[in-house]
Design a protein around this motif. Structure first.
Motif, mmCIF file in Angstrom:
data_model
loop_
_atom_site.group_PDB
_atom_site.id
_atom_site.type_symbol
_atom_site.label_atom_id
_atom_site.label_comp_id
_atom_site.label_asym_id
_atom_site.label_seq_id
_atom_site.Cartn_x
_atom_site.Cartn_y
_atom_site.Cartn_z
ATOM 1 N N ALA A 1 10.156 3.701 3.637
ATOM 2 C CA ALA A 1 9.595 4.009 5.196
ATOM 3 C C ALA A 1 8.217 3.563 5.424
ATOM 4 N N SER A 2 7.573 3.156 4.299
ATOM 5 C CA SER A 2 6.205 2.311 4.555
ATOM 6 C C SER A 2 6.385 1.045 5.245
ATOM 7 N N MET A 3 5.338 0.626 5.957
ATOM 8 C CA MET A 3 5.073 -0.590 6.747
ATOM 9 C C MET A 3 6.483 -0.737 7.644
ATOM 10 N N LEU A 4 6.760 0.233 8.646
ATOM 11 C CA LEU A 4 7.771 0.044 9.162
ATOM 12 C C LEU A 4 7.920 -1.197 10.185
ATOM 13 N N PRO A 5 9.018 -1.686 10.339
ATOM 14 C CA PRO A 5 9.019 -2.839 11.097
ATOM 15 C C PRO A 5 8.746 -2.511 12.498
ATOM 16 N N THR A 6 8.607 -3.551 13.380
ATOM 17 C CA THR A 6 8.381 -3.697 14.946
ATOM 18 C C THR A 6 9.454 -2.863 15.552
ATOM 19 N N PRO A 7 9.431 -1.944 15.945
ATOM 20 C CA PRO A 7 10.686 -1.242 16.955
ATOM 21 C C PRO A 7 11.404 -2.434 17.715
ATOM 22 N N VAL A 8 12.727 -2.022 17.779
ATOM 23 C CA VAL A 8 13.678 -3.094 18.254
ATOM 24 C C VAL A 8 13.528 -2.713 19.798
ATOM 25 N N ASP A 9 13.522 -3.593 20.683
ATOM 26 C CA ASP A 9 13.381 -3.514 22.127
ATOM 27 C C ASP A 9 14.579 -2.783 22.699
ATOM 28 N N ASP A 10 14.737 -1.456 22.969
ATOM 29 C CA ASP A 10 15.629 -1.082 23.456
ATOM 30 C C ASP A 10 15.511 -0.420 24.840
ATOM 31 N N LEU B 1 -4.885 5.927 18.267
ATOM 32 C CA LEU B 1 -3.490 6.368 18.027
ATOM 33 C C LEU B 1 -3.067 5.350 16.887
ATOM 34 N N GLY B 2 -3.613 4.092 17.240
ATOM 35 C CA GLY B 2 -3.168 3.064 16.380
ATOM 36 C C GLY B 2 -3.663 3.290 15.018
ATOM 37 N N ALA B 3 -5.044 3.708 14.849
ATOM 38 C CA ALA B 3 -5.468 4.261 13.547
ATOM 39 C C ALA B 3 -4.756 5.051 12.920
ATOM 40 N N CYS B 4 -4.128 6.169 13.574
ATOM 41 C CA CYS B 4 -3.468 7.002 12.921
ATOM 42 C C CYS B 4 -2.186 6.570 12.409
ATOM 43 N N ILE B 5 -1.596 5.551 13.147
ATOM 44 C CA ILE B 5 -0.457 4.878 12.663
ATOM 45 C C ILE B 5 -0.653 4.059 11.383
ATOM 46 N N VAL B 6 -1.789 3.653 11.317
ATOM 47 C CA VAL B 6 -2.191 2.768 10.086
ATOM 48 C C VAL B 6 -2.465 3.792 9.012
ATOM 49 N N GLN B 7 -3.224 4.853 9.297
ATOM 50 C CA GLN B 7 -3.421 5.724 8.065
ATOM 51 C C GLN B 7 -2.058 6.403 7.444
ATOM 52 N N ALA B 8 -1.135 6.594 8.421
ATOM 53 C CA ALA B 8 -0.129 7.123 7.929
ATOM 54 C C ALA B 8 0.915 6.346 7.121
ATOM 55 N N GLU B 9 0.748 4.912 7.518
ATOM 56 C CA GLU B 9 1.606 3.896 6.851
ATOM 57 C C GLU B 9 1.025 3.176 5.757
ATOM 58 N N LEU B 10 -0.246 3.195 5.612
ATOM 59 C CA LEU B 10 -1.084 2.503 4.609
ATOM 60 C C LEU B 10 -2.059 3.470 3.646
ATOM 61 N N GLY B 11 -2.153 4.609 4.050
ATOM 62 C CA GLY B 11 -3.302 5.500 3.495
ATOM 63 C C GLY B 11 -4.507 4.988 3.665
ATOM 64 N N ASP B 12 -5.557 5.479 2.839
ATOM 65 C CA ASP B 12 -6.933 5.081 3.057
ATOM 66 C C ASP B 12 -7.207 3.493 3.014
ATOM 67 N N GLU C 1 -10.143 -3.781 -1.294
ATOM 68 C CA GLU C 1 -9.375 -4.984 -2.347
ATOM 69 C C GLU C 1 -7.909 -5.177 -1.808
ATOM 70 N N GLU C 2 -7.399 -4.076 -1.117
ATOM 71 C CA GLU C 2 -5.872 -4.451 -0.823
ATOM 72 C C GLU C 2 -5.761 -4.922 0.568
ATOM 73 N N HIS C 3 -6.929 -4.566 1.560
ATOM 74 C CA HIS C 3 -6.940 -4.788 2.798
ATOM 75 C C HIS C 3 -7.517 -5.886 3.165
ATOM 76 N N PRO C 4 -7.153 -7.022 3.599
ATOM 77 C CA PRO C 4 -7.951 -8.142 4.294
ATOM 78 C C PRO C 4 -8.649 -7.863 5.619
ATOM 79 N N SER C 5 -9.270 -8.963 6.031
ATOM 80 C CA SER C 5 -10.090 -8.506 7.284
ATOM 81 C C SER C 5 -9.179 -8.342 8.420
ATOM 82 N N ASP C 6 -8.016 -9.266 8.238
ATOM 83 C CA ASP C 6 -7.145 -9.191 9.441
ATOM 84 C C ASP C 6 -5.820 -8.400 9.155
#
Length: 500
Positions: free
Chosen positions: A344-353, A135-146, A150-155
């Motif tokens: 909409a890319s790189m959405l912020p951390t959701p507010v604690d609701d 699920l986390g990988a799907c979120i990252v793929q949806a937000e960042l793409g492939d 060169e653009e994505h450091p190790s962390d």
């Protein structure tokens, strides 16, 4: 932030307008000026117009009441009678689709994706390690793409706050899946894959309601497309499908679920913190059962929280049901609306609701009855009370023995006889009072029961009593056998009379 004046036709004066802020699923906000008698439907329509959303039946507007309870506004309810100023609302998913593939428009799937992203972050959607990584990988793929070295450091995963407890091991597994399994997927496909995997989890769609079970242990109740669920700790201990739930009711702070499981009647009892929380829990259950179980909205009935003799609260779900929503979605024909804006890319951390620690719901320890008893008897106050009771028993026993040793002779016998007579008189008087009370109750109860059991009168009050599970159980398990026995005895007596 957008500002919009939104008026209902019944308002005569601008002095009755109040400002309302609605927080959306991506934590952006829109505001509108509304009236004090504006219904929940107006607020939902306002947000759906903002999104250009047609499949609106899955969503709702909710607020947090003074007791920190998250409450979804019924569509026919006057919002400002239920919420407190300042009027801050949240647009959220109310009914989670059972089959995400049947959602027609990408916009609707995107909003559901945002809601599930919040559920994951706030700990409402529990995931085993492998599922969490996917699920986390799907979120990252949806937000960042492939993945791009060169653009994505190790962390680079650290920029995403995906889970309440995000370990380095989990981040490495997310990176591995993002690099290898999801390459080439567009945002819409990655989100759809995320929905498909999430909807198979046990806690998909569960909005947890904290309460206590009959042992006093903490439990969390929820309603899903499948049925009514109960969790203790991170384990699901009950799943009662909607077709097997015959009645939901509440009395004060006690909530009851009555149904059938393995061909046996089942009654589950839970205790909430306040009567208001219990009533809200009951309404949520009534709405979910109507939405997922009924084939048509015309089948929805007004339900009552009644016991046998009192009507209690009455409530009716207003809106289309799941099958009608899917059917209407299949008929949508239009140019797809814009789904994602550039921000909409790189959405912020959701507010604690979550309000009030609901995020920690699935980490509550499960207490056994034995452990509860040990903790009870270890309480110093309980121990003091028990010791005081023991001391009173010892004093009474010493006094009784001393009095017995001093009694003797004729005087002692007379006193015993007098005391015995007084006790007999008191006992006779108590029995007489008891018989009088019983006869009075029987004079009222027996005719009423006969009216219910033997008459064909079908007024609404009697009909509702006859439909309750408690009355049906009494009728079939106790009354019918008793009636057959009495008729058999009468028949035998009549035969003996005629034979003589």
């Amino acid at each position: 932030m957008k500002m919009l004046r939104f008026r209902s036709p019944s308002i005569r004066s601008l002095d009755q307008e109040v400002l309302c802020t609605i927080r959306l699923l991506d934590d952006s906000e829109i505001s509108c000026s509304i009236q004090r008698d504006t219904k929940g439907q107006f607020l939902l329509d306002h947000v759906c117009n903002h999104y250009n959303l047609l499949e609106k039946d899955y969503f709702g507007i909710r607020y947090v009441d003074p007791e920190k309870q998250r409450v979804t506004i019924p569509l026919t309810c006057t919002r400002t009678k239920t919420a407190q100023q300042p009027y801050t609302m949240c647009f959220r998913v109310k009914f989670y689709p059972n089959e995400p593939m049947k959602i027609k428009e990408e916009l609707t799937r995107y909003l559901l994706y945002l809601q599930l992203k919040r559920d994951i972050y706030h700990g409402r959607l529990l995931c085993p390690f492998a599922e969490a990584a996917y699920l986390g990988a799907c979120i990252v793929q949806a937000e960042l793409g492939d993945y791009d070295p060169e653009e994505h450091p190790s962390d680079y995963i650290r920029d995403f706050k995906l889970f309440p407890k995000q370990s380095l091991k989990l981040e490495r597994k997310i990176i591995e899946i993002h690099k290898n399994e999801l390459r080439g997927q567009c945002a819409a496909l990655a989100e759809l894959n995320m929905l498909q995997r999430a909807h198979s989890l046990e806690t998909y769609g569960v909005d947890p309601h904290p309460c206590k079970d009959f042992t006093g242990s903490t439990a969390f109740l929820g309603f899903t497309a499948t049925g009514f669920v109960v969790f203790q700790g991170n384990k699901r201990i009950h799943l009662l499908k909607w077709n097997d739930v015959s009645k939901l009711k509440f009395e004060g702070k006690t909530f009851y679920v009555i149904g059938i499981q393995k061909e046996k009647k089942l009654v589950l009892t839970f205790h909430t913190s306040t009567p208001a929380a219990c009533k809200h829990l009951w309404k949520c259950g009534v709405e979910n059962q109507a939405f997922y179980k009924c084939a048509k909205s015309s089948q929805i009935k007004t339900v009552s929280s009644s016991n046998i003799f009192f009507k209690g609260s009455r409530f009716r779900y207003s809106g289309r049901v799941a099958k009608e929503v899917i059917e209407a979605s299949s008929k949508i024909q239009r140019e797809p609306p814009e789904v994602r804006s550039p921000c909409a890319s790189m959405l912020p951390t959701p507010v604690d609701d979550s309000q009030g620690g609901v995020d920690l719901l699935f980490s509550s320890p499960v207490q056994s009855p034995a452990r509860l008893l040990r903790e009870l008897h270890a309480d110093p106050d309980i121990q003091a009370q028990l010791e005081a009771e023991r001391e009173r028993d010892r004093v009474y026993e010493r006094t009784r023995l001393a009095a017995r040793s001093r009694m003797g002779g004729v005087l002692s016998s007379s006193l015993r006889l007098l005391s015995s007579n007084e006790r007999v008189n008191a006992c006779v008087l108590s029995v007489a009072r008891f018989v009088a009370v019983v006869m009075g109750v029987l004079l009222v109860t027996v005719p009423t029961l006969l009216l219910l059991l033997e008459s064909d009168i079908d007024v609404s009050f009697l009909h509702e009593i006859r439909q309750t599970p408690e009355f049906e159980q009494f009728h079939y398990e106790y009354y019918c056998p008793l009636r057959r026995w009495i008729l058999c005895r009468i028949s035998m007596a009549m035969e003996n009379i005629w034979s003589d």
